[in-house]
Design a protein around this motif. Structure first.
Motif, PDB file in Angstrom:
ATOM      1  N   MET A 122       5.394 -20.710  30.889  1.00 44.86           N
ATOM      2  CA  MET A 122       6.471 -20.626  29.920  1.00 44.86           C
ATOM      3  C   MET A 122       7.271 -21.923  29.809  1.00 44.86           C
ATOM      4  O   MET A 122       7.832 -22.233  28.756  1.00 44.86           O
ATOM      5  CB  MET A 122       7.418 -19.475  30.287  1.00 44.86           C
ATOM      6  CG  MET A 122       6.785 -18.096  30.178  1.00 44.86           C
ATOM      7  SD  MET A 122       6.195 -17.706  28.508  1.00 44.86           S
ATOM      8  CE  MET A 122       4.420 -17.878  28.713  1.00 44.86           C
ATOM      9  N   ALA A 123       7.314 -22.708  30.884  1.00 43.39           N
ATOM     10  CA  ALA A 123       8.006 -23.989  30.819  1.00 43.39           C
ATOM     11  C   ALA A 123       7.302 -24.930  29.854  1.00 43.39           C
ATOM     12  O   ALA A 123       7.943 -25.607  29.033  1.00 43.39           O
ATOM     13  CB  ALA A 123       8.083 -24.604  32.217  1.00 43.39           C
ATOM     14  N   ALA A 124       5.968 -24.985  29.924  1.00 43.83           N
ATOM     15  CA  ALA A 124       5.209 -25.831  29.007  1.00 43.83           C
ATOM     16  C   ALA A 124       5.342 -25.335  27.570  1.00 43.83           C
ATOM     17  O   ALA A 124       5.467 -26.126  26.632  1.00 43.83           O
ATOM     18  CB  ALA A 124       3.745 -25.864  29.426  1.00 43.83           C
ATOM     19  N   VAL A 125       5.323 -24.028  27.385  1.00 37.86           N
ATOM     20  CA  VAL A 125       5.479 -23.459  26.040  1.00 37.86           C
ATOM     21  C   VAL A 125       6.848 -23.835  25.455  1.00 37.86           C
ATOM     22  O   VAL A 125       6.956 -24.253  24.304  1.00 37.86           O
ATOM     23  CB  VAL A 125       5.318 -21.921  26.080  1.00 37.86           C
ATOM     24  CG1 VAL A 125       5.705 -21.300  24.742  1.00 37.86           C
ATOM     25  CG2 VAL A 125       3.879 -21.546  26.426  1.00 37.86           C
ATOM     26  N   LYS A 126       7.901 -23.703  26.269  1.00 37.67           N
ATOM     27  CA  LYS A 126       9.247 -24.034  25.791  1.00 37.67           C
ATOM     28  C   LYS A 126       9.373 -25.510  25.447  1.00 37.67           C
ATOM     29  O   LYS A 126      10.073 -25.891  24.510  1.00 37.67           O
ATOM     30  CB  LYS A 126      10.289 -23.656  26.840  1.00 37.67           C
ATOM     31  CG  LYS A 126      10.497 -22.155  27.011  1.00 37.67           C
ATOM     32  CD  LYS A 126      11.585 -21.846  28.016  1.00 37.67           C
ATOM     33  CE  LYS A 126      12.949 -22.274  27.527  1.00 37.67           C
ATOM     34  NZ  LYS A 126      14.023 -21.871  28.453  1.00 37.67           N
ATOM     35  N   THR A 127       8.700 -26.370  26.210  1.00 31.61           N
ATOM     36  CA  THR A 127       8.801 -27.802  25.980  1.00 31.61           C
ATOM     37  C   THR A 127       8.030 -28.235  24.742  1.00 31.61           C
ATOM     38  O   THR A 127       8.525 -29.020  23.936  1.00 31.61           O
ATOM     39  CB  THR A 127       8.263 -28.567  27.204  1.00 31.61           C
ATOM     40  OG1 THR A 127       9.041 -28.210  28.342  1.00 31.61           O
ATOM     41  CG2 THR A 127       8.352 -30.069  27.000  1.00 31.61           C
ATOM     42  N   LEU A 128       6.828 -27.704  24.571  1.00 33.17           N
ATOM     43  CA  LEU A 128       5.937 -28.189  23.522  1.00 33.17           C
ATOM     44  C   LEU A 128       6.138 -27.523  22.168  1.00 33.17           C
ATOM     45  O   LEU A 128       6.043 -28.172  21.128  1.00 33.17           O
ATOM     46  CB  LEU A 128       4.484 -27.974  23.952  1.00 33.17           C
ATOM     47  CG  LEU A 128       3.891 -28.951  24.956  1.00 33.17           C
ATOM     48  CD1 LEU A 128       2.540 -28.464  25.421  1.00 33.17           C
ATOM     49  CD2 LEU A 128       3.771 -30.330  24.330  1.00 33.17           C
ATOM     50  N   CYS A 129       6.373 -26.218  22.180  1.00 33.92           N
ATOM     51  CA  CYS A 129       6.229 -25.433  20.954  1.00 33.92           C
ATOM     52  C   CYS A 129       7.513 -25.363  20.151  1.00 33.92           C
ATOM     53  O   CYS A 129       8.600 -25.185  20.702  1.00 33.92           O
ATOM     54  CB  CYS A 129       5.742 -24.016  21.293  1.00 33.92           C
ATOM     55  SG  CYS A 129       4.171 -24.007  22.187  1.00 33.92           S
ATOM     56  N   THR A 130       7.365 -25.496  18.855  1.00 34.06           N
ATOM     57  CA  THR A 130       8.502 -25.363  17.949  1.00 34.06           C
ATOM     58  C   THR A 130       8.716 -23.908  17.529  1.00 34.06           C
ATOM     59  O   THR A 130       9.799 -23.538  17.093  1.00 34.06           O
ATOM     60  CB  THR A 130       8.269 -26.212  16.684  1.00 34.06           C
ATOM     61  OG1 THR A 130       6.990 -25.880  16.127  1.00 34.06           O
ATOM     62  CG2 THR A 130       8.273 -27.695  17.048  1.00 34.06           C
ATOM     63  N   ARG A 131       7.666 -23.092  17.681  1.00 34.54           N
ATOM     64  CA  ARG A 131       7.733 -21.687  17.308  1.00 34.54           C
ATOM     65  C   ARG A 131       6.668 -20.947  18.101  1.00 34.54           C
ATOM     66  O   ARG A 131       5.716 -21.560  18.600  1.00 34.54           O
ATOM     67  CB  ARG A 131       7.489 -21.540  15.798  1.00 34.54           C
ATOM     68  CG  ARG A 131       7.757 -20.168  15.206  1.00 34.54           C
ATOM     69  CD  ARG A 131       7.813 -20.269  13.677  1.00 34.54           C
ATOM     70  NE  ARG A 131       6.578 -20.805  13.131  1.00 34.54           N
ATOM     71  CZ  ARG A 131       5.526 -20.059  12.780  1.00 34.54           C
ATOM     72  NH1 ARG A 131       5.579 -18.739  12.917  1.00 34.54           N
ATOM     73  NH2 ARG A 131       4.446 -20.610  12.287  1.00 34.54           N
ATOM     74  N   ALA A 132       6.801 -19.639  18.243  1.00 35.21           N
ATOM     75  CA  ALA A 132       5.824 -18.888  19.029  1.00 35.21           C
ATOM     76  C   ALA A 132       5.642 -17.490  18.465  1.00 35.21           C
ATOM     77  O   ALA A 132       6.533 -16.940  17.814  1.00 35.21           O
ATOM     78  CB  ALA A 132       6.260 -18.814  20.495  1.00 35.21           C
ATOM     79  N   ILE A 133       4.445 -16.935  18.725  1.00 34.03           N
ATOM     80  CA  ILE A 133       4.174 -15.535  18.423  1.00 34.03           C
ATOM     81  C   ILE A 133       3.744 -14.850  19.716  1.00 34.03           C
ATOM     82  O   ILE A 133       3.188 -15.488  20.609  1.00 34.03           O
ATOM     83  CB  ILE A 133       3.102 -15.355  17.329  1.00 34.03           C
ATOM     84  CG1 ILE A 133       1.756 -15.949  17.784  1.00 34.03           C
ATOM     85  CG2 ILE A 133       3.548 -15.959  16.019  1.00 34.03           C
ATOM     86  CD1 ILE A 133       0.614 -15.702  16.807  1.00 34.03           C
ATOM     87  N   ILE A 134       4.021 -13.562  19.819  1.00 33.35           N
ATOM     88  CA  ILE A 134       3.656 -12.787  20.995  1.00 33.35           C
ATOM     89  C   ILE A 134       2.683 -11.697  20.582  1.00 33.35           C
ATOM     90  O   ILE A 134       2.936 -10.947  19.632  1.00 33.35           O
ATOM     91  CB  ILE A 134       4.891 -12.158  21.659  1.00 33.35           C
ATOM     92  CG1 ILE A 134       5.862 -13.246  22.118  1.00 33.35           C
ATOM     93  CG2 ILE A 134       4.482 -11.297  22.851  1.00 33.35           C
ATOM     94  CD1 ILE A 134       7.143 -12.701  22.698  1.00 33.35           C
ATOM     95  N   LEU A 135       1.562 -11.612  21.296  1.00 33.36           N
ATOM     96  CA  LEU A 135       0.559 -10.578  21.050  1.00 33.36           C
ATOM     97  C   LEU A 135       0.647  -9.498  22.117  1.00 33.36           C
ATOM     98  O   LEU A 135       0.768  -9.802  23.309  1.00 33.36           O
ATOM     99  CB  LEU A 135      -0.848 -11.170  21.057  1.00 33.36           C
ATOM    100  CG  LEU A 135      -1.241 -12.094  19.899  1.00 33.36           C
ATOM    101  CD1 LEU A 135      -2.636 -12.646  20.119  1.00 33.36           C
ATOM    102  CD2 LEU A 135      -1.186 -11.365  18.570  1.00 33.36           C
TER     103      LEU A 135
END
Length: 421
Positions: A229-242
């Motif tokens: 989740m740390a990498a996701v928070k750093t890299l991503c501008t938006r996210a979807i959850i499946l």
């Protein structure tokens, strides 16, 4: 011209379960008969949701169902979900490895994907030959690949083995070269699954930095799947959850991570116990793990103090004979340490024990607590392995660029002295 580079509409994927991987002849004949009569495929009306833990009756399962989203050029979209939620199936469809059962995908430009170790590599070819092969697959000329090959080899760190067949590479070396190829051959859309976790800490830092350069500096689009989740928070501008093959959340990355971390009771940082945890000695009521002075439903961040609250009732008059011990394990099942309450006495009746971990003591990751009640310092009258689990996330996004997880699981703060001469 629209800045939408990828559009997914009503996407669904159905699989048949059991020993038969594909449809049977009778199923194919039934589909053909319905098609000749101008009717819809009868098997699209059957099939269970994608819940790997539940026993269901149908031979068909919807790995994905009614997926809709858009991605803009230069955007980094995080795709989050538990194992079996449908993330890899979605990426395989987007990479055109498999076809959807229903729905459509509209995209512009070239697509490069890194879904598993050695994706797109031929084991008998050397590392250098595979670079040219992947370039050709992406529609690049030999001259275009040659102009970038030195950068690719240098970034991968595999120069000594570049003329060796990749079947002799370790999994980490294969990932290094595959990522370098995918990143430097400049696809319009780069799709990356959890495969980067195979690499070492040094390479993860380089890979994350390169993905930031690709999206921010070069305006290319990245689809990123990770449980970090740390990498996701750093890299991503938006996210979807499946969840179970369906999108249950789409929005800002921080909100998506918060939703994901508190979406499962086992990772809700708290647990209320029932009759199984009550006997003639005690009644274990609940355990809460959270940041001090923060709501229990908020994600636990490593940069703040963490408290573990244990609510327990002791029924025995001679409570001095008992004490509580916790064992802490990492996600690999390795024991990190045990801890108890040597200076705190238990009382007959209600007890609310609070244990505090200092800020920056535990690194980001998933942890599991085992619970023991010890009698007379000799034997455990009760114990349960993994009685509760929790996830700690990195606040690196607020501090600057995420440089990857440091080795180990704890972050001790030692006393330092600069004794100048």
């Amino acid at each position: 011209m629209s800045d939408i580079i990828l559009k997914v509409e009503n996407l669904s994927k159905q699989y048949r379960l059991g020993l038969v991987g594909a449809d049977t002849i009778s199923d194919d004949l039934k589909r053909l008969w319905y098609k000749v009569r101008g009717k819809d495929d009868p098997f699209l009306k059957v099939g269970d949701a994608n819940d790997r833990s539940a026993k269901q009756n149908s031979d068909y399962v919807w790995a994905l169902q009614d997926i809709n989203f858009e991605v803009k050029q230069g955007e980094v979209l995080g795709i989050i979900g538990k194992n079996g939620a449908g993330k890899s199936t979605l990426l395989k469809i987007l990479s055109k490895i498999t076809r959807p059962t229903t729905g459509s995908i509209k995209s512009r430009g070239t697509v490069a994907s890194l879904l598993e170790v050695g994706t797109g590599f031929h084991g008998e070819l050397t590392g250098k030959e595979n670079i040219y092969l992947n370039g050709a697959i992406l529609g690049m000329t030999k001259k275009e690949v040659a102009s970038k090959i030195d950068d690719i080899i240098a970034f991968s760190g595999c120069e000594r083995y570049i003329d060796t067949p990749v079947k002799r590479y370790s999994s980490g070396m294969s990932v290094r070269l595959a990522f370098a190829v995918a990143a430097f051959l400049e696809p319009d859309i780069l799709i990356i699954d959890e495969v980067l976790t195979v690499g070492d800490a040094e390479f993860q830092k380089k890979a994350i930095g390169k993905m930031q350069d690709i999206s921010q500096g070069e305006g290319r689009t990245v689809l990123f799947v990770s449980h970090n989740m740390a990498a996701v928070k750093t890299l991503c501008t938006r996210a979807i959850i499946l969840e179970h093959g369906k999108i249950v959340f789409e929005g800002e990355t921080d909100k998506a991570v918060s939703y994901y971390l508190k979406g499962d009771a086992t990772h809700n940082n708290s647990k209320v116990f029932g009759a199984k945890y009550e006997n003639t000695i005690f009644n274990l009521e609940k355990i809460i793990i959270k940041n001090t002075n923060k709501d229990k439903n908020k994600p636990i961040v490593e940069s703040d103090e963490i408290e573990i609250i244990t609510n327990i009732i002791f029924k025995n008059a001679d409570v001095s004979r008992y004490h509580i011990t916790y064992h802490l394990y990492n996600e690999l099942g390795e024991a990190l340490f045990s801890f108890s309450h040597p200076e705190i006495n238990l009382n007959k009746g209600s007890n609310e024990l609070r244990c505090y971990f200092p800020s920056n003591f535990l690194q980001s990751g998933e942890y599991f607590l085992s619970f023991f009640i010890i009698e007379d310092n000799k034997k455990a009258v009760f114990h349960e392995r993994d009685i509760i689990s929790f996830i700690i996330v990195d606040r690196a996004r607020e501090l600057g660029a995420y440089m990857g997880k440091e080795p180990g699981y704890i972050r001790p703060v030692f006393k330092w002295i600069n004794k100048m001469k």
